[in-house]
Motif scaffolding. Structure first.
Motif, short mmCIF file in Angstrom:
data_model
loop_
_atom_site.label_atom_id
_atom_site.label_comp_id
_atom_site.label_asym_id
_atom_site.label_seq_id
_atom_site.Cartn_x
_atom_site.Cartn_y
_atom_site.Cartn_z
N ILE A 1 45.72 27.16 54.33
CA ILE A 1 44.50 27.30 55.12
C ILE A 1 44.64 26.53 56.44
O ILE A 1 44.23 27.00 57.50
CB ILE A 1 43.29 26.77 54.33
CG1 ILE A 1 43.02 27.64 53.09
CG2 ILE A 1 42.05 26.69 55.21
CD1 ILE A 1 42.40 28.96 53.39
N GLN A 2 45.22 25.35 56.37
CA GLN A 2 45.44 24.56 57.59
C GLN A 2 46.33 25.31 58.58
O GLN A 2 46.06 25.33 59.79
CB GLN A 2 46.08 23.22 57.24
CG GLN A 2 45.21 22.27 56.46
CD GLN A 2 45.84 20.89 56.37
OE1 GLN A 2 46.50 20.44 57.30
NE2 GLN A 2 45.63 20.22 55.25
N VAL A 3 47.39 25.90 58.08
CA VAL A 3 48.31 26.64 58.95
C VAL A 3 47.60 27.82 59.58
O VAL A 3 47.74 28.09 60.79
CB VAL A 3 49.56 27.09 58.17
CG1 VAL A 3 50.39 28.07 59.00
CG2 VAL A 3 50.41 25.88 57.77
N GLU A 4 46.82 28.56 58.77
CA GLU A 4 46.09 29.71 59.30
C GLU A 4 45.14 29.29 60.41
O GLU A 4 45.00 29.97 61.43
CB GLU A 4 45.32 30.40 58.18
CG GLU A 4 46.18 31.22 57.24
CD GLU A 4 46.85 32.37 57.95
OE1 GLU A 4 46.20 33.04 58.79
OE2 GLU A 4 48.04 32.61 57.69
N SER A 5 44.46 28.17 60.21
CA SER A 5 43.52 27.70 61.22
C SER A 5 44.24 27.34 62.52
O SER A 5 43.79 27.69 63.62
CB SER A 5 42.75 26.49 60.69
OG SER A 5 41.83 26.03 61.65
N LEU A 6 45.37 26.66 62.41
CA LEU A 6 46.13 26.27 63.60
C LEU A 6 46.65 27.50 64.34
O LEU A 6 46.47 27.63 65.57
CB LEU A 6 47.30 25.37 63.20
CG LEU A 6 48.30 25.05 64.32
CD1 LEU A 6 47.64 24.35 65.49
CD2 LEU A 6 49.47 24.23 63.77
N VAL A 7 47.29 28.41 63.63
CA VAL A 7 47.85 29.60 64.26
C VAL A 7 46.75 30.44 64.89
O VAL A 7 46.90 30.96 66.01
CB VAL A 7 48.66 30.42 63.24
CG1 VAL A 7 49.10 31.75 63.83
CG2 VAL A 7 49.87 29.62 62.77
N SER A 8 45.62 30.57 64.18
CA SER A 8 44.51 31.36 64.72
C SER A 8 43.95 30.73 65.98
O SER A 8 43.62 31.42 66.95
CB SER A 8 43.40 31.48 63.67
OG SER A 8 43.87 32.13 62.52
N THR A 9 43.84 29.41 65.98
CA THR A 9 43.33 28.70 67.16
C THR A 9 44.17 29.04 68.39
O THR A 9 43.65 29.31 69.47
CB THR A 9 43.35 27.18 66.92
OG1 THR A 9 42.48 26.87 65.84
CG2 THR A 9 42.90 26.43 68.16
#
Length: 354
Positions: free
Chosen positions: A241-249
């Motif tokens: 979830i953390q990775v998805e949030s970073l990449v999406s940002t």
């Protein structure tokens, strides 16, 4: 993960930073935690535009509004809290920004604040940058990856290239952040540079502004969480979830000023429950999927619901004395497990006051 989940995670995380928790990573403005970060926009401006007209034109806004209407207490930022024999108190939803429009309390909220003897905010640690920094240094496992692991280990080649390019634009070497947890890097990059510029000029987020005003008026100021607890909540998110949030940002970076401007306008209008669905609807769709429900539910449970229950446990003894002005992120007010409904379940009469 599906693009649907990516959109929902980014919507939830952006809403959290603006409406849920004044985290130490963002309390001094975006990029403050990243060495070498440079300003890339005109100083003090955000350059965003409201996108509700765009969403209305293609039918997405109607769906957002329908979703928001189904959420209890989804409208309003100010609620009156009453119980027999206890002077009335107030619950006010904040937005953790330096934006001057957000800083100006509506008249009803201004009157409620002026009449209170005690101010309650999410965390007192946000008032002391040194204490916030100490919380991060004291428990490095909350912001750093486990020994031997780097950010590159968590990213596929395409994601790593995106992250490196975005960091290069900000003057931040990838090596400076490669040991940091993805949530921490993302939180530092998520809000537009204008927030950092205003913070560098001495502006504070609304919660801090209220605390400084309360102190000047000799009001008692109390907190409901510690900076460490807020860090623990973010660090508890699953690493994917953390990775998805970073990449999406980073993937949606050009869109974020528009999204933030829209969020501010919805907040000013008291349309709190519309904010997260609007952010989600604004993100580009390139795929769809149904497997994201459980993951996003876990995100909401840990970051919002669990913290709401902690806040209720800690605020009710303070409310027992009355004349309290409780100012917490607006994200904590709506919903079946929001603060308004939790207070009602414990015998308080809570009515909209704006």
């Amino acid at each position: 993960m599906t693009t649907l989940l990516r959109r929902r995670v980014l919507a939830g995380t952006l809403s959290l930073l603006a409406l849920g928790a004044p985290l130490p990573a963002s309390s001094q403005g975006p990029d403050a935690a990243l060495p070498g970060a440079v300003e890339t926009r005109e100083a003090g401006t955000c350059g965003g535009r409201d996108i509700t007209a765009e969403l209305a034109a293609d039918g997405r806004l109607a769906a957002v509004e329908a979703k928001a209407r189904a959420i209890p207490n989804g409208e309003g930022k100010l609620f009156r809290i009453e119980k027999a024999g206890v002077p009335a108190s107030y619950l006010f939803g904040t937005m953790h920004l330096t934006d001057p429009r957000v800083q100006a309390l509506p008249p009803q909220a201004e009157a409620a604040f002026a009449g209170a003897d005690t101010l309650v905010i999410e965390t007192l640690d946000v008032l002391d940058p040194a204490k916030s920094a100490a919380a991060m240094f004291a428990k490095p496992d909350l912001t750093y990856l486990p020994p031997g692991q780097t950010l590159a280990d968590l990213l596929d080649p395409e994601e790593e290239a995106l992250v490196r390019t975005a960091l290069d634009k900000k003057g931040v070497p990838f090596t400076a952040v490669e040991r940091l947890q993805p949530w921490f890097v993302g939180a530092s990059l998520m809000l537009p540079p204008c927030e950092a510029e205003r913070a560098q000029g001495g502006a504070t987020v609304l919660d801090v502004t209220l605390a400084h005003r309360a102190e000047a008026d000799k009001k008692a100021v109390k907190g409901l969480e510690s900076a460490t607890e807020q860090l623990e909540a973010m660090a508890s998110l699953p690493i994917d979830i953390q990775v998805e949030s970073l990449v999406s940002t980073l993937a949606f970076a050009d869109r974020l000023p528009d999204v933030l401007e829209t969020m501010v306008n919805l907040y000013l209008d008291g349309k709190i429950a519309e904010i997260t669905p609007v952010v989600e609807a604004a993100m580009p769709e390139s795929a769809s999927g149904l497997g994201s429900g459980e993951a996003y539910a876990a995100f909401e449970e840990r970051i919002v619901t669990v913290r709401n229950k902690t806040m209720i446990e800690r605020v009710e003894p303070i409310l027992a004395n009355g004349d309290v002005f409780v100012a917490v992120g607006s994200l904590h007010l709506p919903g079946q497990e929001g603060l308004v409904e939790l207070l009602r379940a414990d015998g308080w009469t809570v009515t909209r006051a704006d």
